[in-house]
Design an enzyme around this catalytic site. Structure first.
Site, PDB file in Angstrom:
ATOM      1  N   GLY A  29       0.824  -1.208   0.000  1.00 58.73           N
ATOM      2  CA  GLY A  29       0.000   0.000   0.000  1.00 58.73           C
ATOM      3  C   GLY A  29       0.858   1.258   0.000  1.00 58.73           C
ATOM      4  O   GLY A  29       1.910   1.303   0.639  1.00 58.73           O
TER       5      GLY A  29
ATOM      6  N   ARG B  32      13.490  10.227  -2.931  1.00 56.09           N
ATOM      7  CA  ARG B  32      14.374  11.379  -3.154  1.00 56.09           C
ATOM      8  C   ARG B  32      15.642  11.278  -2.306  1.00 56.09           C
ATOM      9  O   ARG B  32      16.755  11.498  -2.786  1.00 56.09           O
ATOM     10  CB  ARG B  32      13.624  12.664  -2.834  1.00 56.09           C
TER      11      ARG B  32
ATOM     12  N   ARG C 145      19.384  10.804  -4.019  1.00 59.83           N
ATOM     13  CA  ARG C 145      20.367  11.889  -3.915  1.00 59.83           C
ATOM     14  C   ARG C 145      21.529  11.530  -2.998  1.00 59.83           C
ATOM     15  O   ARG C 145      22.663  11.958  -3.242  1.00 59.83           O
ATOM     16  CB  ARG C 145      19.679  13.171  -3.486  1.00 59.83           C
TER      17      ARG C 145
ATOM     18  N   ARG D 228       0.895  -5.160  -5.643  1.00 57.55           N
ATOM     19  CA  ARG D 228       1.082  -6.347  -4.807  1.00 57.55           C
ATOM     20  C   ARG D 228       1.307  -7.550  -5.728  1.00 57.55           C
ATOM     21  O   ARG D 228       0.725  -7.642  -6.799  1.00 57.55           O
ATOM     22  CB  ARG D 228      -0.142  -6.563  -3.911  1.00 57.55           C
TER      23      ARG D 228
ATOM     24  N   ASP E 222       5.300  -5.128   6.127  1.00 50.24           N
ATOM     25  CA  ASP E 222       5.862  -6.428   6.464  1.00 50.24           C
ATOM     26  C   ASP E 222       5.924  -7.375   5.276  1.00 50.24           C
ATOM     27  O   ASP E 222       6.903  -8.122   5.119  1.00 50.24           O
ATOM     28  CB  ASP E 222       5.093  -7.066   7.620  1.00 50.24           C
TER      29      ASP E 222
ATOM     30  N   SER F 253       6.366  -6.580   2.147  1.00 53.73           N
ATOM     31  CA  SER F 253       7.489  -6.127   1.319  1.00 53.73           C
ATOM     32  C   SER F 253       8.820  -6.538   1.946  1.00 53.73           C
ATOM     33  O   SER F 253       9.765  -6.920   1.240  1.00 53.73           O
ATOM     34  CB  SER F 253       7.443  -4.603   1.176  1.00 53.73           C
TER      35      SER F 253
ATOM     36  N   THR G  22       4.276   2.443   5.768  1.00 50.38           N
ATOM     37  CA  THR G  22       2.906   1.947   5.917  1.00 50.38           C
ATOM     38  C   THR G  22       2.163   2.847   6.893  1.00 50.38           C
ATOM     39  O   THR G  22       2.689   3.152   7.973  1.00 50.38           O
ATOM     40  CB  THR G  22       2.872   0.486   6.421  1.00 50.38           C
TER      41      THR G  22
ATOM     42  N   ASP H  29      -0.337   2.252   8.747  1.00 51.94           N
ATOM     43  CA  ASP H  29      -0.913   1.591   9.920  1.00 51.94           C
ATOM     44  C   ASP H  29      -0.028   1.652  11.167  1.00 51.94           C
ATOM     45  O   ASP H  29      -0.508   1.422  12.274  1.00 51.94           O
ATOM     46  CB  ASP H  29      -1.219   0.125   9.605  1.00 51.94           C
TER      47      ASP H  29
ATOM     48  N   ASP I 102       2.202  -0.493  12.039  1.00 53.12           N
ATOM     49  CA  ASP I 102       2.053  -1.832  12.596  1.00 53.12           C
ATOM     50  C   ASP I 102       3.324  -2.668  12.562  1.00 53.12           C
ATOM     51  O   ASP I 102       3.265  -3.904  12.604  1.00 53.12           O
ATOM     52  CB  ASP I 102       0.933  -2.575  11.862  1.00 53.12           C
TER      53      ASP I 102
ATOM     54  N   ARG J 242      -6.373  -2.722  10.405  1.00 48.78           N
ATOM     55  CA  ARG J 242      -6.989  -4.048  10.532  1.00 48.78           C
ATOM     56  C   ARG J 242      -6.574  -4.739  11.822  1.00 48.78           C
ATOM     57  O   ARG J 242      -7.397  -5.336  12.516  1.00 48.78           O
ATOM     58  CB  ARG J 242      -6.610  -4.924   9.337  1.00 48.78           C
TER      59      ARG J 242
ATOM     60  N   HIS K 122     -24.132  15.509  21.544  1.00 52.44           N
ATOM     61  CA  HIS K 122     -23.448  15.011  20.338  1.00 52.44           C
ATOM     62  C   HIS K 122     -22.177  14.289  20.753  1.00 52.44           C
ATOM     63  O   HIS K 122     -21.540  14.627  21.756  1.00 52.44           O
ATOM     64  CB  HIS K 122     -23.142  16.155  19.359  1.00 52.44           C
TER      65      HIS K 122
ATOM     66  N   ARG L   7     -24.677   8.396  12.742  1.00 51.72           N
ATOM     67  CA  ARG L   7     -24.192   8.261  11.363  1.00 51.72           C
ATOM     68  C   ARG L   7     -22.796   7.645  11.353  1.00 51.72           C
ATOM     69  O   ARG L   7     -21.980   7.920  12.238  1.00 51.72           O
ATOM     70  CB  ARG L   7     -24.137   9.627  10.669  1.00 51.72           C
TER      71      ARG L   7
ATOM     72  N   ILE M 242      -8.819   7.670   1.544  1.00 54.65           N
ATOM     73  CA  ILE M 242      -8.421   9.079   1.647  1.00 54.65           C
ATOM     74  C   ILE M 242      -7.261   9.223   2.630  1.00 54.65           C
ATOM     75  O   ILE M 242      -6.447  10.143   2.528  1.00 54.65           O
ATOM     76  CB  ILE M 242      -9.621   9.958   2.082  1.00 54.65           C
ATOM     77  N   GLN M 243      -7.163   8.273   3.559  1.00 58.85           N
ATOM     78  CA  GLN M 243      -6.093   8.320   4.568  1.00 58.85           C
ATOM     79  C   GLN M 243      -4.718   8.044   3.971  1.00 58.85           C
ATOM     80  O   GLN M 243      -3.698   8.364   4.572  1.00 58.85           O
ATOM     81  CB  GLN M 243      -6.380   7.294   5.668  1.00 58.85           C
TER      82      GLN M 243
END
Length: 318
Positions: free
Chosen positions: A11, A21, A25, A72, A103, A105, A125, A127, A129, A171, A215, A243, A250-251
């Site tokens: 990911g 970079r 370099r 992947r 992990d 990779s 990554t 996460d 993790d 996860r 709320h 909701r 997006i993260q």
């Protein structure tokens, strides 16, 4: 060491470009040629390599994603595929390889090291993790992205007197939920490392009602599951409109934070240093604000230790 290559795998994570970079370099500064492998291990076995110079990595430090692209490859677990990848690297005259990823990779990098290719791993990554390092590349930016979304959701949640359940990535590791929950002022953080009860959630809301609170914000890691059931239970027992917002991929995107850019520079620089020292099957990381490296097998064997203290802080200041 005269020629090395770099690839990004698994990911994507903000800061991967900054790491590319730094590797390119640093290597060029030390008289080492660099080749970029496109599409991770998939591109490697297909010979998708290209020379990289200083201009190749100009104006990318602020960009999310990875200019080398990523993919992947489940078949990389097969020995024949690993041998083909090592053969491709030898054909191109490559002596060392930097692998940026998680992990899975790193397992691929370890296999290439067994076949005589000097490999160094950079943890990329969101996460967070990987147990051997305090932070992975992209985690800080992902948390900032979640907090930005939380801030906006809290506005509308307060206006409509709702409960918002925000599902974030993670996860098996709840670090994004935990850190974003604290930074975003969530009333509750739910992570896979600690069991939770819907009854406790309902109790929290009912107790808040007695303080004239109307709320709520709940941050939940995706690995927990049950967001829909939780929302239904909250509405049924408390009558509070609830909701669910799933932030999803997006993260992974967006411009990396300054912290991730600096971490990428340190990781990339150290990775090249290790190759120049003739090291292989190592991974770089950060621990107690110091850049470290360790054997890749030892790193992968370490078990994540959940930050119980930080969760206690989240609970006590909610």
């Amino acid at each position: 060491m005269k020629k090395i290559a770099i690839l990004t795998s698994g990911g994507d994570a903000p800061g991967m470009n900054a790491a590319i970079r730094a590797v390119v370099r640093t290597a060029l500064h030390n008289g080492i040629e660099v080749m970029g492998v496109e599409r991770g291990f998939y591109g490697l076995i297909n010979g998708e390599l290209k020379p990289m110079d200083r201009n190749s990595v100009s104006d990318i430090v602020h960009k999310g994603g990875t200019i080398l692209k990523t993919a992947r490859l489940e078949t990389f677990k097969d020995r024949a595929v690993q041998e083909k990848a090592a053969q491709v690297l030898r054909i191109f005259g490559i002596e060392g390889l930097v692998v940026v990823g998680g992990d899975g990779s790193f397992h691929g990098a370890a296999k290439l090291s067994e076949l005589g290719i000097n490999t160094i791993g950079i943890p990329g990554t969101i996460d967070n993790d990987l147990a051997y390092t305090d932070f992975t590349l992209g985690f800080d930016t992902a948390v900032d992205t979640v907090v930005e979304a939380i801030n906006k959701l809290k506005d509308t949640s307060a206006s409509h007197e709702r409960c918002s359940i925000v599902e974030v990535m993670g996860r098996h590791c709840g670090d994004i939920a935990l850190y974003a929950g604290i930074a975003g002022g969530a009333e509750l953080v739910v992570v896979p490392e600690k069991p939770y009860s819907v009854n406790d959630v309902v109790k929290l809301i009912l107790e808040g009602r007695s303080r004239d609170k109307h709320h709520y914000l709940i941050v939940m890691a995706e690995g927990v599951g049950g967001a829909k059931e939780m929302a239904e239970e909250i509405e049924e027992v408390t009558g509070l409109e609830t909701r669910i917002t799933v932030l999803g991929h997006i993260q992974r995107g967006g411009s990396p934070s300054s912290a991730d850019r600096i971490l990428a520079a340190k990781f990339g620089h150290r990775a090249v240093e290790l190759l120049m020292e003739g090291k292989t099957s190592r991974v770089v990381g950060i621990r107690d604000n110091h850049i470290i490296d360790m054997d890749i097998h030892e790193a992968l064997a370490m078990e994540n230790v959940f930050d119980e203290k930080l969760l206690t802080i989240a609970q006590e200041i909610s």
